[in-house]
Design a protein around this motif. Structure first.
Motif, mmCIF file in Angstrom:
data_model
loop_
_atom_site.group_PDB
_atom_site.id
_atom_site.type_symbol
_atom_site.label_atom_id
_atom_site.label_comp_id
_atom_site.label_asym_id
_atom_site.label_seq_id
_atom_site.Cartn_x
_atom_site.Cartn_y
_atom_site.Cartn_z
ATOM 1 N N LEU A 182 7.694 0.439 3.906
ATOM 2 C CA LEU A 182 7.128 0.844 2.854
ATOM 3 C C LEU A 182 8.533 2.199 2.092
ATOM 4 N N VAL A 183 9.223 2.558 2.406
ATOM 5 C CA VAL A 183 9.788 3.903 2.381
ATOM 6 C C VAL A 183 11.061 3.583 1.138
ATOM 7 N N ARG A 184 11.718 2.185 2.146
ATOM 8 C CA ARG A 184 12.807 1.660 1.505
ATOM 9 C C ARG A 184 12.756 0.515 -0.188
ATOM 10 N N THR A 185 11.196 0.318 0.044
ATOM 11 C CA THR A 185 10.304 -0.146 -1.116
ATOM 12 C C THR A 185 10.485 0.420 -2.149
ATOM 13 N N TRP A 186 9.126 1.699 -1.737
ATOM 14 C CA TRP A 186 8.903 3.247 -2.567
ATOM 15 C C TRP A 186 10.854 3.436 -3.013
ATOM 16 N N TRP A 187 11.817 3.619 -2.548
ATOM 17 C CA TRP A 187 12.627 4.688 -3.131
ATOM 18 C C TRP A 187 13.148 3.266 -4.033
ATOM 19 N N ARG A 188 13.650 2.253 -3.589
ATOM 20 C CA ARG A 188 14.359 1.467 -5.029
ATOM 21 C C ARG A 188 13.607 1.505 -5.687
ATOM 22 N N THR A 189 11.639 1.352 -5.871
ATOM 23 C CA THR A 189 11.216 1.121 -6.688
ATOM 24 C C THR A 189 11.597 2.571 -7.841
ATOM 25 N N GLU A 190 11.580 3.818 -7.398
ATOM 26 C CA GLU A 190 11.839 4.364 -7.437
ATOM 27 C C GLU A 190 13.187 4.725 -8.510
ATOM 28 N N ALA A 191 13.846 4.673 -7.834
ATOM 29 C CA ALA A 191 15.593 4.498 -8.741
ATOM 30 C C ALA A 191 15.670 3.860 -9.604
ATOM 31 N N ALA A 192 14.999 2.818 -9.806
ATOM 32 C CA ALA A 192 14.939 2.286 -10.997
ATOM 33 C C ALA A 192 14.145 2.144 -11.772
ATOM 34 N N LEU A 193 13.072 2.862 -11.889
ATOM 35 C CA LEU A 193 12.568 3.942 -12.954
ATOM 36 C C LEU A 193 13.432 5.067 -13.324
ATOM 37 N N GLN A 194 14.077 5.753 -12.525
ATOM 38 C CA GLN A 194 14.727 6.935 -13.000
ATOM 39 C C GLN A 194 16.022 5.916 -13.637
ATOM 40 N N ASN A 195 16.601 5.540 -13.337
ATOM 41 C CA ASN A 195 16.835 5.030 -13.951
ATOM 42 C C ASN A 195 17.274 4.186 -15.488
ATOM 43 N N GLU A 196 16.082 3.397 -15.720
ATOM 44 C CA GLU A 196 15.780 3.178 -16.814
ATOM 45 C C GLU A 196 14.974 4.528 -17.350
ATOM 46 N N ALA A 197 13.969 5.606 -16.797
ATOM 47 C CA ALA A 197 14.379 7.091 -18.147
ATOM 48 C C ALA A 197 15.484 7.286 -18.374
ATOM 49 N N ILE A 198 16.560 7.574 -17.318
ATOM 50 C CA ILE A 198 17.770 7.776 -18.038
ATOM 51 C C ILE A 198 18.598 7.153 -19.310
ATOM 52 N N ALA A 199 18.577 6.318 -19.023
ATOM 53 C CA ALA A 199 19.033 5.206 -20.305
ATOM 54 C C ALA A 199 18.014 5.569 -21.699
ATOM 55 N N ARG A 200 16.696 5.880 -20.760
ATOM 56 C CA ARG A 200 16.040 6.401 -22.171
ATOM 57 C C ARG A 200 17.063 7.359 -23.151
ATOM 58 N N HIS A 201 17.094 8.305 -21.844
ATOM 59 C CA HIS A 201 17.128 9.771 -23.139
ATOM 60 C C HIS A 201 18.980 9.835 -22.089
ATOM 61 N N ALA A 202 19.681 9.070 -23.045
ATOM 62 C CA ALA A 202 20.749 9.107 -22.937
ATOM 63 C C ALA A 202 21.423 10.500 -23.108
ATOM 64 N N ARG A 203 20.984 10.728 -24.488
ATOM 65 C CA ARG A 203 21.910 12.073 -25.039
ATOM 66 C C ARG A 203 21.201 13.297 -24.477
ATOM 67 N N GLN A 204 20.526 13.542 -23.616
ATOM 68 C CA GLN A 204 20.060 13.870 -23.563
ATOM 69 C C GLN A 204 20.760 14.846 -22.135
ATOM 70 N N PHE A 205 20.510 13.636 -20.835
ATOM 71 C CA PHE A 205 21.197 13.767 -19.635
ATOM 72 C C PHE A 205 22.580 13.953 -19.831
ATOM 73 N N ARG A 206 23.578 13.527 -20.959
ATOM 74 C CA ARG A 206 24.379 13.337 -20.586
ATOM 75 C C ARG A 206 24.864 15.200 -21.463
ATOM 76 N N ALA A 207 23.790 15.471 -22.602
ATOM 77 C CA ALA A 207 24.166 17.466 -22.142
ATOM 78 C C ALA A 207 24.180 17.813 -21.413
ATOM 79 N N ILE A 208 23.191 17.014 -20.329
ATOM 80 C CA ILE A 208 22.786 18.488 -18.592
ATOM 81 C C ILE A 208 23.743 18.034 -18.201
ATOM 82 N N ALA A 209 24.825 17.293 -17.682
ATOM 83 C CA ALA A 209 24.920 16.764 -17.406
ATOM 84 C C ALA A 209 26.704 18.052 -17.346
ATOM 85 N N ALA A 210 26.755 17.956 -18.912
ATOM 86 C CA ALA A 210 28.431 18.734 -19.265
ATOM 87 C C ALA A 210 27.203 20.337 -19.453
ATOM 88 N N ALA A 211 25.803 20.844 -18.859
ATOM 89 C CA ALA A 211 25.602 21.747 -18.458
ATOM 90 C C ALA A 211 25.819 22.673 -17.256
#
Length: 318
Positions: free
Chosen positions: A247-276
């Motif tokens: 269960l844990v590996r399934t949950w983790w892989r699913t959540e990691a994919a969702l976070q990657n999608e969210a970061i891609a959608r907000h790429a500009r904001q996350f670049r700014a967050i990383a720089a700050a």
């Protein structure tokens, strides 16, 4: 809910910045000594492997320690210019495992000792005790200079402001939003709900009746100071069934994919967050690498050139 509260403990940068902003406030002095929390079992390889994409944009414990140490050094330099001492704390953070309890207990040794309770933090307890002992030893003038007054910020506030002076304002709250949303969406996904049903069947065969790990962790019977035998037995069965069902590996892989999608959608904001975030850490390293108080910036008080016979009224900003 207990499980959601544990999941939300991921240390996002926004929370760290807000926490550090409170350091200049006048403390409550107490002469009592709090017992240190006991050491917790070292994290196993599975717990260490549960890294999520958002983790790359947050501050972990060693990085937060770096920033706190830099603020301490800036505070000491400010106090020295006022001919006052500021004892700096020695900080030795333990190894950091960011998502160790994000999906509830997953390690047999943790379930056997703590059930569904949050793990104690010996380093936090030690830092709190050291801070209390330092504050208890300050003179009234030291306290006023370090923590300020209702009308004048002190050296602690000045140190925090100086560290953040070159850090741009970015959407820190986006980290909190994605951390929470990805957890919920992953929990509701078909893959995780299917694995959750297998987990529930496994638990039922052991005599425990819960729909999923979240309902087990949120059982109101566990709202006690310490884990009971019943709680520990449930948590041990929970861990065993997670291992059997994956269960844990399934949950983790699913959540990691969702976070990657969210970061891609907000790429500009996350670049700014990383720089700050990087600017914040770079400034902290520069402060700690300085060799003298003069290297840490312009004196924040106008009266720093006077003799040691200052009065509190002289602690005014320039």
């Amino acid at each position: 809910m207990r499980h959601r509260r544990i999941a939300a403990l991921a240390a996002v940068l926004a929370a760290a910045v807000l926490a550090l902003a409170c350091l200049h406030q006048l403390p409550t002095v107490s002469g009592s000594r709090r017992p240190l929390s006991p050491a917790v079992p070292a994290a196993d390889q599975e717990a260490k492997s549960l890294l999520l994409p958002v983790d790359d944009y947050t501050l972990d414990t060693p990085q937060t320690t770096l920033i706190l140490s830099a603020e301490d050094q800036l505070t000491a330099a400010c106090m020295a210019r006022l001919h006052l001492k500021w004892p700096q704390l020695t900080r030795h953070p333990s190894p950091f495992t960011p998502n160790r309890l994000r999906y509830g207990p997953i390690e047999p040794q943790v379930a056997a000792r703590y059930g569904y309770h949050e793990l104690p933090d010996p380093d936090l307890s030690r830092r709190e005790q050291q801070s209390a002992e330092r504050d208890a030893g300050l003179s009234p003038r030291q306290r006023a200079a370090a923590y300020g007054t209702p009308h004048r910020p002190g050296c602690r506030s000045q140190a925090h402001t100086r560290l953040l002076a070159q850090v741009p304002d970015v959407p820190w709250d986006l980290l909190n939003q994605i951390t929470t949303t990805s957890y919920d969406l992953a929990r509701q996904s078909p893959a995780v709900t299917t694995a959750g049903r297998r987990w529930s069947t496994c638990m039922r065969r052991r005599g425990f009746h819960y729909a999923d790990p979240v309902t087990a962790a949120d059982d109101p019977r566990w709202n006690t100071r310490f884990a009971s035998r019943a709680e520990i037995a449930t948590a041990q069965a929970d861990v065993a069934c997670k291992q059997l069902t994956g269960l844990v590996r399934t949950w983790w892989r699913t959540e990691a994919a969702l976070q990657n999608e969210a970061i891609a959608r907000h790429a500009r904001q996350f670049r700014a967050i990383a720089a700050a975030r990087n600017q914040y850490l770079t400034r902290a390293r520069q402060v700690l690498a300085s060799t003298s108080p003069a290297d840490t910036g312009r004196p924040p008080f106008a009266s720093q050139t006077r003799s040691s016979g200052h009065t509190d009224s002289e602690l005014t900003e320039s």
